[in-house]
Write an enzyme that holds these catalytic residues in place. Structure first.
Site, PDB file in Angstrom:
ATOM      1  N   GLN A  82      -4.235  -1.657   9.633  1.00  0.00           N
ATOM      2  CA  GLN A  82      -4.216  -2.986   9.024  1.00  0.00           C
ATOM      3  C   GLN A  82      -4.785  -4.026   9.994  1.00  0.00           C
ATOM      4  O   GLN A  82      -4.360  -4.115  11.143  1.00  0.00           O
ATOM      5  CB  GLN A  82      -2.769  -3.349   8.625  1.00  0.00           C
TER       6      GLN A  82
ATOM      7  N   ASP B 253     -10.724   2.974   4.413  1.00  0.00           N
ATOM      8  CA  ASP B 253     -11.065   1.549   4.292  1.00  0.00           C
ATOM      9  C   ASP B 253     -12.579   1.367   4.207  1.00  0.00           C
ATOM     10  O   ASP B 253     -13.066   0.276   3.885  1.00  0.00           O
ATOM     11  CB  ASP B 253     -10.529   0.763   5.507  1.00  0.00           C
TER      12      ASP B 253
ATOM     13  N   LYS C 138       0.843  -1.201   0.000  1.00  0.00           N
ATOM     14  CA  LYS C 138       0.000   0.000   0.000  1.00  0.00           C
ATOM     15  C   LYS C 138       0.879   1.253   0.000  1.00  0.00           C
ATOM     16  O   LYS C 138       0.646   2.193  -0.753  1.00  0.00           O
ATOM     17  CB  LYS C 138      -0.939  -0.013   1.224  1.00  0.00           C
TER      18      LYS C 138
END
Ligand code: NAP
Length: 293
Positions: free
Chosen positions: A96, A119, A52
């Site tokens: 994460q 997200d 990412k």
């Protein structure tokens, strides 16, 4: 049979974002900025976060990686998130997952400012998704929609089966495919571990999205000729002949299913790359929304 190549479709998304970022620079404006928090040193999580960050850099975004020990307590992680929420130079925040046992993932998800929740996991953003309002779409389902758009896959009026009902993949995927969108308007059946007649249902599907985390689960005898197959699964399977000691396997038995499908995503090289494209799009969206407000 068409291979839905994540490398190609993601490169197209990245290229358009690169152009936008270069325009911002030319206007003397700052770059979109993503902050990623990685707790502990889980191998798969390390790989995802590194990718990412690398993709942010390649697109011309700024990125900050915050590494925290897996012994960190919940309050300290929440306080790091609050700092990022109030930092005006940060547009998007991702934590994460999975997180260590002592930390509530739900509390962490809800601590992120919904305007920086790239997200798309915050209940406010999920609610907006359900109501068809502008929001951050969770990166993996978003990436799949971008993939369908890139390859001009017709979805209107099709029967889609989504296997898996998680908050990060299956459920938002089912909402998007059933929504009144260019790559939506499907009739959707969502399946899970209590679905008794999965094979029969799959045989009726024009589109199958497999997101269950069981390597090779979808086999050729479950697939109608000409179906479109989207394989979301990523499982590390031990393999002593592989350099790293494991191989990445999808939820679809690729070789046999490819002989029946009209289009299929490979693993690796399919949905995983599109997930990052979805995340980058969300980060740009967060930047633009904040710049406008
Ligand atoms: P998850 O939270 O474990 O959810 C799995 C879902 O599959 C659950 O809804 C479960 O049903 C269902 N399921 C499990 N076994 C089943 C079976 N035998 N028949 C029917 N349904 C079954 O997983 P996830 O986070 O959604 O991830 C799914 C897979 O996608 C994993 O391999 C993950 O690594 C991968 N993934 C890939 C990306 C990417 O970028 N490519 C992103 C995220 C996840 P119940 O609800 O009844 O338990």
């Amino acid at each position: 049979m068409l291979v839905l190549d994540g490398k190609i479709a993601a490169a197209a998304v990245k290229e358009s974002l690169k152009i936008k970022t270069a325009q911002l620079a030319a206007e003397g404006k700052r770059k979109p900025h993503l902050a990623a928090i990685l707790v502990g040193n889980n191998g798969a999580s390390e790989t995802y976060v590194a990718s990412k960050v690398k993709n942010c850099e390649e697109t011309g975004f700024a990125s900050t990686l915050i590494r925290l020990a897996d012994t960190i307590d919940e309050a300290s992680l929440l306080s790091t998130i609050h700092e990022l929420n109030s930092n005006p130079s940060i547009d998007g925040i991702l934590v994460q997952l999975p997180l260590p046992k002592q930390i509530s993932e739900q509390k962490v998800i809800e601590a992120i400012d919904p305007l920086k929740d790239v997200d798309g996991f915050h209940p406010i953003n999920v609610g907006k998704l359900v109501q068809g309002l502008s929001t951050f779409i969770p990166a993996t389902p978003y990436g799949i929609m971008l993939m369908l758009e890139h390859y001009k896959i017709e979805t209107k009026g099709k029967h889609a089966i989504v296997i898996g009902r998680s908050n990060i993949v299956g459920r938002p995927m089912s909402i998007l495919l059933s929504s009144n969108l260019k790559q939506g308007n499907c009739t959707v059946t969502i399946c899970h571990s209590h679905t008794p007649n999965l094979k029969e249902l799959c045989l009726q599907a024009d589109i199958i999205v497999a997101a269950l985390g069981r390597p090779g689960f979808v086999t050729a005898d479950m697939v109608k000729p000409g179906a479109v197959i989207i394989d979301v699964g990523i499982t590390r399977v031990d393999d002593s002949t592989a350099k790293k000691g494991f191989r990445i396997k999808g939820d679809v038995a690729y070789e046999e299913v490819a002989t029946k499908a009209s289009a299929i995503t490979p693993v690796p090289g399919g949905v995983g790359l599109m997930t990052i494209a979805g995340l980058l799009k969300n980060t740009m969206q967060a930047y633009e929304q904040r710049a406008d407000s």
